[in-house]
Scaffold this motif. Structure first.
Motif, PDB file in Angstrom:
ATOM      1  N   HIS A   1     -90.723  12.962  83.164  1.00  0.00           N
ATOM      2  CA  HIS A   1     -91.740  13.202  84.183  1.00  0.00           C
ATOM      3  C   HIS A   1     -91.192  14.079  85.299  1.00  0.00           C
ATOM      4  O   HIS A   1     -89.998  14.380  85.345  1.00  0.00           O
ATOM      5  CB  HIS A   1     -92.319  11.894  84.724  1.00  0.00           C
TER       6      HIS A   1
ATOM      7  N   GLY B   1    -101.379  11.385  84.438  1.00  0.00           N
ATOM      8  CA  GLY B   1    -101.022  11.491  83.035  1.00  0.00           C
ATOM      9  C   GLY B   1    -101.124  12.919  82.534  1.00  0.00           C
ATOM     10  O   GLY B   1    -102.128  13.597  82.777  1.00  0.00           O
TER      11      GLY B   1
ATOM     12  N   ASP C   1     -97.813  13.827  76.933  1.00  0.00           N
ATOM     13  CA  ASP C   1     -96.510  13.244  76.605  1.00  0.00           C
ATOM     14  C   ASP C   1     -95.648  13.020  77.838  1.00  0.00           C
ATOM     15  O   ASP C   1     -94.566  12.442  77.743  1.00  0.00           O
ATOM     16  CB  ASP C   1     -95.766  14.150  75.616  1.00  0.00           C
TER      17      ASP C   1
ATOM     18  N   TYR D   1     -95.688  12.518  82.470  1.00  0.00           N
ATOM     19  CA  TYR D   1     -96.523  12.216  83.623  1.00  0.00           C
ATOM     20  C   TYR D   1     -95.904  12.838  84.871  1.00  0.00           C
ATOM     21  O   TYR D   1     -94.764  13.307  84.862  1.00  0.00           O
ATOM     22  CB  TYR D   1     -96.744  10.708  83.796  1.00  0.00           C
TER      23      TYR D   1
ATOM     24  N   HIS E   1     -94.499   2.302  78.644  1.00  0.00           N
ATOM     25  CA  HIS E   1     -94.238   3.552  79.352  1.00  0.00           C
ATOM     26  C   HIS E   1     -95.484   3.905  80.157  1.00  0.00           C
ATOM     27  O   HIS E   1     -96.613   3.632  79.714  1.00  0.00           O
ATOM     28  CB  HIS E   1     -93.916   4.670  78.345  1.00  0.00           C
TER      29      HIS E   1
ATOM     30  N   THR F   1     -97.165   6.545  80.572  1.00  0.00           N
ATOM     31  CA  THR F   1     -98.165   7.388  79.917  1.00  0.00           C
ATOM     32  C   THR F   1     -99.165   6.570  79.111  1.00  0.00           C
ATOM     33  O   THR F   1    -100.289   7.017  78.884  1.00  0.00           O
ATOM     34  CB  THR F   1     -97.496   8.417  78.986  1.00  0.00           C
ATOM     35  N   GLN F   2     -98.772   5.365  78.674  1.00  0.00           N
ATOM     36  CA  GLN F   2     -99.675   4.517  77.897  1.00  0.00           C
ATOM     37  C   GLN F   2    -100.765   3.907  78.776  1.00  0.00           C
ATOM     38  O   GLN F   2    -101.803   3.491  78.272  1.00  0.00           O
ATOM     39  CB  GLN F   2     -98.882   3.397  77.226  1.00  0.00           C
TER      40      GLN F   2
ATOM     41  N   ASP G   1    -105.948  10.061  80.580  1.00  0.00           N
ATOM     42  CA  ASP G   1    -105.529  11.424  80.277  1.00  0.00           C
ATOM     43  C   ASP G   1    -106.276  12.377  81.205  1.00  0.00           C
ATOM     44  O   ASP G   1    -107.497  12.479  81.150  1.00  0.00           O
ATOM     45  CB  ASP G   1    -105.819  11.756  78.815  1.00  0.00           C
TER      46      ASP G   1
ATOM     47  N   ARG H   1    -101.870  19.656  81.198  1.00  0.00           N
ATOM     48  CA  ARG H   1    -100.607  19.686  80.462  1.00  0.00           C
ATOM     49  C   ARG H   1     -99.635  20.604  81.193  1.00  0.00           C
ATOM     50  O   ARG H   1    -100.032  21.635  81.747  1.00  0.00           O
ATOM     51  CB  ARG H   1    -100.815  20.205  79.029  1.00  0.00           C
TER      52      ARG H   1
END
Length: 203
Positions: free
Chosen positions: A12, A52, A55, A57, A143, A145-146, A150, A154
């Motif tokens: 991150h 987020g 893959d 953050y 983690h 990101t879970q 979203d 990116r």
């Protein structure tokens, strides 16, 4: 010389601010996206908000004024942070059993049910003018990101200016991410994101 690690992965990015509110406002205005989640880190007397990125953050982090000052230096040199909010750090996943001493002492950290280990220098200042990555090792299968919605954004490019790019590359022989580029200059970070609103830049 900093001994390198064999396996590193970008985890991150961190933007520091004098207050969390100022940092969040800066990031949301730059990216056109709302931050979500986050919380407090009792060990460091800090708190954050997150975004987020698939893959990865992104976090905005600041000293928590409601928390007691810890007896040690805070991570990311937050004890000495002054000025407008800005990108200050990149964080890489690593096996901290092999962390070089210069990366810092390895601490056990928790936020809610998240558990991780992090290498934090005694001074709070990372090597190479702060351009060496902070090293993190997540414990268990949880983690951030879970948990995060979203955002649709990116990371397209992370540009890291450092006084000696060759030395930084040599210290990270196991790191290979085409989104990360090094250049020579005073320590500085610039991140470019592809967002639902087009390409946005955060410094």
């Amino acid at each position: 010389m900093i001994l390198g690690l064999d396996h590193l992965a970008l985890d991150h990015l961190a933007l520091a601010a004098e207050t969390l509110e100022a940092g969040v406002a800066h990031a949301e205005a730059a990216l056109g996206l709302p931050l979500a989640g986050g919380g407090a880190h009792a060990l460091m007397g800090t708190h954050n908000r997150l975004l987020g990125l698939g893959d990865l953050y992104f976090e905005v982090i600041a000293i928590d004024p409601s928390a007691p000052k810890p007896p040690h230096a805070r991570w990311f040199d937050l004890d000495h942070f002054r000025g407008p909010p800005r990108l200050t750090n990149w964080i890489c996943r690593a096996d901290l059993r092999h962390a070089p001493p210069e990366a810092g002492r390895v601490l056990d950290v928790a936020r809610g049910d998240l558990r991780w280990r992090m290498a934090v220098p005694e001074s709070g200042v990372l090597p190479m003018g702060g351009t060496y990555p902070a090293l993190i090792e997540w414990l268990g299968d949880r983690h951030p990101t879970q948990r995060l919605p979203d955002s649709g954004a990116r990371l397209a490019l992370l540009e890291i200016a450092t006084p000696d790019p060759a030395a930084l590359r040599a210290a990270l022989p196991g790191f290979a991410d085409p989104r990360v580029q090094f250049s020579q200059g005073a320590p500085d970070f610039r991140a470019t994101f592809d967002t639902p609103h087009g390409r946005r830049v955060l410094t």
